[in-house]
Design a protein around this motif. Structure first.
Motif, PDB file in Angstrom:
ATOM      1  N   LEU A   1      20.239  19.707 -43.460  1.00 56.59           N
ATOM      2  CA  LEU A   1      21.728  19.308 -43.732  1.00 56.59           C
ATOM      3  C   LEU A   1      22.239  20.371 -44.733  1.00 56.59           C
ATOM      4  O   LEU A   1      23.308  20.218 -44.512  1.00 56.59           O
ATOM      5  CB  LEU A   1      21.512  17.899 -44.673  1.00 56.59           C
ATOM      6  N   SER A   2      21.435  20.899 -45.711  1.00 56.32           N
ATOM      7  CA  SER A   2      22.343  22.065 -46.500  1.00 56.32           C
ATOM      8  C   SER A   2      23.055  23.023 -45.770  1.00 56.32           C
ATOM      9  O   SER A   2      24.200  23.294 -46.245  1.00 56.32           O
ATOM     10  CB  SER A   2      21.294  22.543 -47.402  1.00 56.32           C
ATOM     11  N   VAL A   3      22.460  23.354 -44.398  1.00 56.80           N
ATOM     12  CA  VAL A   3      23.138  24.255 -43.656  1.00 56.80           C
ATOM     13  C   VAL A   3      24.661  23.712 -43.498  1.00 56.80           C
ATOM     14  O   VAL A   3      25.795  24.513 -42.966  1.00 56.80           O
ATOM     15  CB  VAL A   3      22.243  24.890 -42.662  1.00 56.80           C
ATOM     16  N   ALA A   4      24.259  22.621 -42.928  1.00 57.11           N
ATOM     17  CA  ALA A   4      25.644  21.902 -42.039  1.00 57.11           C
ATOM     18  C   ALA A   4      26.836  21.744 -43.314  1.00 57.11           C
ATOM     19  O   ALA A   4      27.710  21.971 -43.015  1.00 57.11           O
ATOM     20  CB  ALA A   4      25.062  20.537 -41.611  1.00 57.11           C
ATOM     21  N   LEU A   5      26.447  21.130 -44.202  1.00 54.71           N
ATOM     22  CA  LEU A   5      27.125  21.050 -45.403  1.00 54.71           C
ATOM     23  C   LEU A   5      27.852  22.336 -45.885  1.00 54.71           C
ATOM     24  O   LEU A   5      29.120  22.546 -46.157  1.00 54.71           O
ATOM     25  CB  LEU A   5      26.656  20.530 -46.628  1.00 54.71           C
ATOM     26  N   ALA A   6      27.294  23.556 -45.811  1.00 56.79           N
ATOM     27  CA  ALA A   6      27.744  24.802 -46.308  1.00 56.79           C
ATOM     28  C   ALA A   6      28.728  25.350 -45.132  1.00 56.79           C
ATOM     29  O   ALA A   6      29.825  25.747 -45.461  1.00 56.79           O
ATOM     30  CB  ALA A   6      26.722  25.810 -46.530  1.00 56.79           C
ATOM     31  N   THR A   7      28.402  24.852 -43.721  1.00 54.38           N
ATOM     32  CA  THR A   7      29.232  25.143 -42.592  1.00 54.38           C
ATOM     33  C   THR A   7      30.675  24.671 -42.909  1.00 54.38           C
ATOM     34  O   THR A   7      31.864  25.019 -42.538  1.00 54.38           O
ATOM     35  CB  THR A   7      28.525  24.902 -41.547  1.00 54.38           C
ATOM     36  N   VAL A   8      30.375  23.231 -43.156  1.00 49.37           N
ATOM     37  CA  VAL A   8      31.911  22.231 -43.181  1.00 49.37           C
ATOM     38  C   VAL A   8      32.674  22.961 -44.482  1.00 49.37           C
ATOM     39  O   VAL A   8      33.852  22.885 -44.185  1.00 49.37           O
ATOM     40  CB  VAL A   8      31.233  20.846 -43.452  1.00 49.37           C
ATOM     41  N   LYS A   9      31.986  23.108 -45.563  1.00 54.59           N
ATOM     42  CA  LYS A   9      32.692  23.821 -46.760  1.00 54.59           C
ATOM     43  C   LYS A   9      33.331  24.959 -46.336  1.00 54.59           C
ATOM     44  O   LYS A   9      34.309  25.072 -46.859  1.00 54.59           O
ATOM     45  CB  LYS A   9      31.541  23.640 -47.786  1.00 54.59           C
ATOM     46  N   GLN A  10      32.895  25.883 -45.827  1.00 51.91           N
ATOM     47  CA  GLN A  10      33.344  27.240 -45.487  1.00 51.91           C
ATOM     48  C   GLN A  10      34.417  27.194 -44.267  1.00 51.91           C
ATOM     49  O   GLN A  10      35.368  27.900 -44.735  1.00 51.91           O
ATOM     50  CB  GLN A  10      32.253  28.064 -45.300  1.00 51.91           C
ATOM     51  N   THR A  11      34.152  26.456 -43.378  1.00 49.50           N
ATOM     52  CA  THR A  11      35.136  26.442 -42.350  1.00 49.50           C
ATOM     53  C   THR A  11      36.234  25.344 -42.302  1.00 49.50           C
ATOM     54  O   THR A  11      37.106  25.622 -41.474  1.00 49.50           O
ATOM     55  CB  THR A  11      34.140  26.514 -40.796  1.00 49.50           C
ATOM     56  N   GLN A  12      35.961  24.164 -42.731  1.00 52.20           N
ATOM     57  CA  GLN A  12      36.967  23.340 -42.743  1.00 52.20           C
ATOM     58  C   GLN A  12      37.271  22.776 -41.330  1.00 52.20           C
ATOM     59  O   GLN A  12      38.490  22.886 -41.077  1.00 52.20           O
ATOM     60  CB  GLN A  12      38.207  23.481 -43.613  1.00 52.20           C
ATOM     61  N   PRO A  13      36.234  22.475 -40.458  1.00 56.66           N
ATOM     62  CA  PRO A  13      36.638  22.296 -39.105  1.00 56.66           C
ATOM     63  C   PRO A  13      37.394  21.012 -38.743  1.00 56.66           C
ATOM     64  O   PRO A  13      37.078  19.934 -39.524  1.00 56.66           O
ATOM     65  CB  PRO A  13      35.062  22.183 -38.484  1.00 56.66           C
ATOM     66  N   LEU A  14      38.024  20.941 -37.535  1.00 54.64           N
ATOM     67  CA  LEU A  14      38.294  19.324 -37.159  1.00 54.64           C
ATOM     68  C   LEU A  14      37.037  18.505 -36.911  1.00 54.64           C
ATOM     69  O   LEU A  14      37.147  17.493 -37.328  1.00 54.64           O
ATOM     70  CB  LEU A  14      39.207  19.709 -35.936  1.00 54.64           C
TER      71      LEU A  14
END
Length: 344
Positions: free
Chosen positions: A123-136
């Motif tokens: 989960l930590s990687v997924a959260l970091a991904t969303v935070k950095q990229t702000q994806p749709l």
């Protein structure tokens, strides 16, 4: 030292699938139409969002200089045409803060951007991904056979379902679960639904073969190059889930007619990988933009010939199956279509 991501691009372009299931599906045209061409509506809806066009650039690559060149061409095309682009797995960028191979909203402010990671990531990687990229939306890929064939791949899959449950409970953006060209089986689709997933890209066999790619890099188990189910077969198998989930399709889609066949079988949108990769490798970016824009008009043309005003209408189109598809579905095709119509 050779880069794994560059190998993926190289071998993806080299591979030619020996069979494409779309060629064994024929649509029944309508000779007495009811609509004008300009009335045809290409908009679609999935993951709680409206999209102007029903096809998108699917996740492919990232994490190398070659990937950066490819990704920035793809981002330019996606921004100019107004279609969604899903980046390749973002884990490489998280491991290397200096990585610039992934497009961002800073570089492409009008880009409709989504992001991909693998389900092996916690989960930590997924959260970091969303935070950095702000994806749709966050696209989460499953690639078990690729991992098994990959020399550096995963060997322990016990946490995948718990990771998916964590994503559903804690990720703020919509989630899409995606296969990588092996075809998502119905049992897995149903299990994903039980865990809270409401959109899947079934991504069947017929386009990029990650078995072939990894066999070129390592094990040489060539008899597994055609592992998995084809895109059309997976869509036929998934009919019972159309009313519960957003079904997206990819894998071997070459042109607008293949896209239409996916919509006939209930897909809300279609992802394009190798087809678009070939285009940006072969042609200048401006020509690729022209080609993809022309596909919008070609989709309208085919829909008009089928007497369908919108994407949802296409699910009423009659079709015939031939060859391997007919052999596999001779007893179930009528049941699928009857069930779908009763559900409507």
């Amino acid at each position: 030292m050779r880069n794994r991501k560059d190998d993926h691009i190289k071998y993806a372009l080299n591979y030619q699938s020996p069979y494409n299931s779309f060629d064994d599906m024929e649509l029944i045209q309508r000779s007495l139409p009811e609509y004008a061409l300009w009335q045809i509506d290409l908009s679609t809806h999935f993951l709680g969002m409206n999209f102007e066009f029903p096809f998108y650039i699917n996740a492919m690559t990232g994490g190398s200089q070659k990937a950066a060149i490819v990704n920035h061409k793809l981002a330019t095309v996606a921004e100019a045409t107004g279609i969604v682009m899903v980046t390749g797995s973002y884990s490489a960028a998280l491991q290397n803060p200096d990585d610039r191979s992934y497009p961002t909203h800073r570089d492409y402010p009008r880009l409709k951007l989504a992001t991909n990671i693998g389900l092996d990531k916690p989960l930590s990687v997924a959260l970091a991904t969303v935070k950095q990229t702000q994806p749709l939306f966050l696209q989460v890929h499953v690639n078990m056979m690729q991992e098994l064939l990959m020399p550096e791949g995963e060997r322990d899959f016990r946490q995948w379902q718990s990771h998916l449950k964590d994503y559903v409970e804690h990720i703020s953006v919509p989630l899409m679960l995606k296969e990588v060209g092996f075809g998502m089986d119905v049992s897995s689709i149903k299990r994903a639904y039980e865990l809270g997933i409401r959109a899947v890209d079934v991504s069947g066999r017929g386009g990029t073969s990650f078995s072939y790619i990894e066999n070129q890099r390592g094990k040489k188990l060539d008899y597994l190059n055609d592992w998995g189910q084809t895109t059309v077969q997976v869509l036929l198998n998934a009919q019972s889930m159309l009313d519960k989930m957003d079904i997206l399709a990819s894998g071997g889609v070459r042109h607008p007619l293949d896209m239409i066949k996916c919509f006939v079988l209930g897909a809300k949108a279609v992802g394009l990988s190798r087809t678009v990769l070939e285009l940006v490798e072969r042609y200048p970016t401006e020509k690729v933009i022209t080609i993809l824009n022309s596909w919008k008009e070609e989709l309208r043309l085919i829909m008009c010939a089928l007497n369908c005003k919108n994407i949802a209408d296409l699910q009423q189109v009659e079709y015939l199956l031939y060859g391997k598809l007919a052999q596999a579905n001779c007893q179930t095709q009528r049941e699928f279509r009857t069930t779908r119509k009763e559900g409507n």
